[in-house]
Design an enzyme around this catalytic site. Structure first.
Site, PDB file in Angstrom:
ATOM      1  N   SER A 174     -42.991  46.130 -16.354  1.00  0.00           N
ATOM      2  CA  SER A 174     -43.058  47.140 -15.305  1.00  0.00           C
ATOM      3  C   SER A 174     -41.888  47.015 -14.334  1.00  0.00           C
ATOM      4  CB  SER A 174     -44.370  46.997 -14.528  1.00  0.00           C
ATOM      5  OG  SER A 174     -44.379  47.817 -13.380  1.00  0.00           O
ATOM      6  N   GLY A 213     -54.771  53.836 -22.754  1.00  0.00           N
ATOM      7  CA  GLY A 213     -55.863  54.392 -21.975  1.00  0.00           C
ATOM      8  C   GLY A 213     -57.236  54.184 -22.584  1.00  0.00           C
ATOM      9  N   ARG A 256     -60.576  49.365 -25.796  1.00  0.00           N
ATOM     10  CA  ARG A 256     -61.277  48.134 -25.444  1.00  0.00           C
ATOM     11  C   ARG A 256     -61.792  47.348 -26.649  1.00  0.00           C
ATOM     12  NH1 ARG A 256     -58.870  49.385 -21.707  1.00  0.00           N
ATOM     13  NH2 ARG A 256     -59.577  49.946 -19.602  1.00  0.00           N
ATOM     14  N   TYR A 262     -39.024  54.311 -13.757  1.00  0.00           N
ATOM     15  CA  TYR A 262     -39.293  55.554 -13.035  1.00  0.00           C
ATOM     16  C   TYR A 262     -37.984  56.294 -12.803  1.00  0.00           C
ATOM     17  CZ  TYR A 262     -43.972  53.795 -11.894  1.00  0.00           C
ATOM     18  OH  TYR A 262     -45.254  53.319 -11.968  1.00  0.00           O
ATOM     19  N   HIS A 269     -51.676  57.492 -17.497  1.00  0.00           N
ATOM     20  CA  HIS A 269     -51.446  56.450 -16.499  1.00  0.00           C
ATOM     21  C   HIS A 269     -52.744  55.696 -16.182  1.00  0.00           C
ATOM     22  CE1 HIS A 269     -47.916  55.435 -13.820  1.00  0.00           C
ATOM     23  NE2 HIS A 269     -48.837  54.622 -13.340  1.00  0.00           N
ATOM     24  N   ARG A 276     -55.324  47.050 -18.603  1.00  0.00           N
ATOM     25  CA  ARG A 276     -56.358  46.377 -17.815  1.00  0.00           C
ATOM     26  C   ARG A 276     -56.949  45.148 -18.504  1.00  0.00           C
ATOM     27  NH1 ARG A 276     -57.224  51.869 -16.170  1.00  0.00           N
ATOM     28  NH2 ARG A 276     -56.989  52.079 -13.903  1.00  0.00           N
ATOM     29  N   LYS A 298     -43.345  58.084 -21.587  1.00  0.00           N
ATOM     30  CA  LYS A 298     -44.710  57.610 -21.347  1.00  0.00           C
ATOM     31  C   LYS A 298     -45.401  58.553 -20.366  1.00  0.00           C
ATOM     32  CE  LYS A 298     -47.233  53.436 -19.880  1.00  0.00           C
ATOM     33  NZ  LYS A 298     -48.037  54.057 -18.820  1.00  0.00           N
ATOM     34  N   THR A 339     -41.502  56.639 -17.433  1.00  0.00           N
ATOM     35  CA  THR A 339     -42.791  57.145 -16.960  1.00  0.00           C
ATOM     36  C   THR A 339     -42.596  58.549 -16.431  1.00  0.00           C
ATOM     37  OG1 THR A 339     -43.673  54.956 -16.467  1.00  0.00           O
ATOM     38  CG2 THR A 339     -44.641  56.810 -15.296  1.00  0.00           C
TER      39      THR A 339
END
Length: 316
Positions: free
Chosen positions: A91, A272, A275, A118, A240, A295, A216, A144
């Site tokens: 990032s 996104g 899991r 960005y 996002h 995450r 992205k 992004t």
């Protein structure tokens, strides 16, 4: 985690948080229809990505402020990705430099990185990020495209979220002291360009780097076509993580139409709400080449920090 505001930053989405929840729940609508009596004795999960084979069609998304989940932050993530044999996104809001992150991973084993970027008002600084990433060994830029402004995140506003003191943003050249002088929203708007466009961003990036250029934040077949027309190398179907514009579709729901539009002319990845292995399988079956997760990685870092603190407490 450092401070009780970190969970809101990592786990929350924009406004009513519809998209963040549907990103995961939408996978439950799809069912797996197996075929039987197929020889699977030599099946491999490996795919070729950025000129190397990775063990599994799963990579770690670029996610900022990992130092808030664990002191090692992106360094630990890079080591874990190398150990698992997958790639990692870095990032622009990383708390360690791209050079440090890549070095941490390569000490463990082979690993490739991509640099998230960005569109910035300061083109010279943006170019410095690109050149540093390329010199360090990154294989691609993940531009992004869904953030002309920062998403409205009520939980962050309510709690007055600020990055903890002591965490720098070395890639965008901001020290902790500078970060603490602005709100998180003001800090983003002060460097991000709201005037970005296909015609401005892609040719300019092509002129300064030989790295692959991926977009992205794509959610529509029309933008897949735009990416193809501008000669991009790939797109990541992404909203996002539900942190930008709320009430956009879940990424898995728009994936089939985007993959159909691509017709094999451009690589299609997705992030996104992924899991489980079943989620990955569904995404691949619906047209993605590879999945990216953010995450779950952050939760792993935070759990590791919690266990470390608990162990130190027990020892003392």
């Amino acid at each position: 985690m450092r401070g009780n505001r970190a969970p809101d930053f990592f786990n929350s989405g924009a406004t009513n948080q519809v998209t963040i929840h549907e990103n995961s729940s939408s996978y439950q609508k799809y069912r797996i229809l197996p075929r039987v009596l197929k020889d699977v004795s030599n099946v491999s999960t490996a795919i070729r990505l950025f000129d190397r084979d990775i063990t599994f069609p799963l990579c770690v998304s670029p996610a900022g402020l990992q130092g808030m989940a664990h002191a090692d932050g992106e360094l630990a993530t890079s080591r874990a990705c190398a150990k698992a044999g997958v790639n990692m996104g870095v990032s622009s809001y990383a708390n360690h430099s791209v050079e440090q992150i890549i070095a941490a991973g390569t000490e463990v084993g082979p690993i490739h990185h991509v640099m998230q970027l960005y569109s910035m008002t300061d083109r010279e600084k943006e170019a410095r990020i690109v050149h540093r990433a390329e010199k360090a060994g990154c294989k691609a830029i993940f531009l992004t495209a869904d953030s002309p402004v920062l998403g409205v995140r009520f939980n962050e506003w309510r709690n007055g979220f600020m990055p903890p003191a002591g965490l720098d943003y070395p890639m965008i050249e901001k020290t902790s002291e500078q970060i603490q002088q602005q709100s998180h929203d003001d800090g983003f708007s002060s460097f991000n360009s709201a005037s970005h466009s296909w015609a401005e961003e892609i040719p300019w990036l092509r002129s300064i780097t030989k790295m692959e250029i991926w977009i992205k934040g794509v959610l529509t077949p029309e933008d897949v076509e735009m990416a193809i027309q501008y000669g991009c190398d790939g797109v990541v179907i992404s909203n996002h993580g539900g942190r930008q514009l709320d009430e956009t579709p879940a990424t898995i729901d728009v994936l089939p139409a985007c993959a159909k539009a691509a017709q094999g002319r451009i690589r299609i990845h997705i992030d996104g709400g992924i899991r489980s292995g079943s989620d990955i399988f569904k995404a691949l079956a619906l047209g993605a080449e590879c999945c990216w997760v953010g995450r779950p990685m952050l939760w792993g870092l935070a759990v590791r920090l919690t266990l470390s603190v608990l162990w130190e407490s027990i020892k003392s």
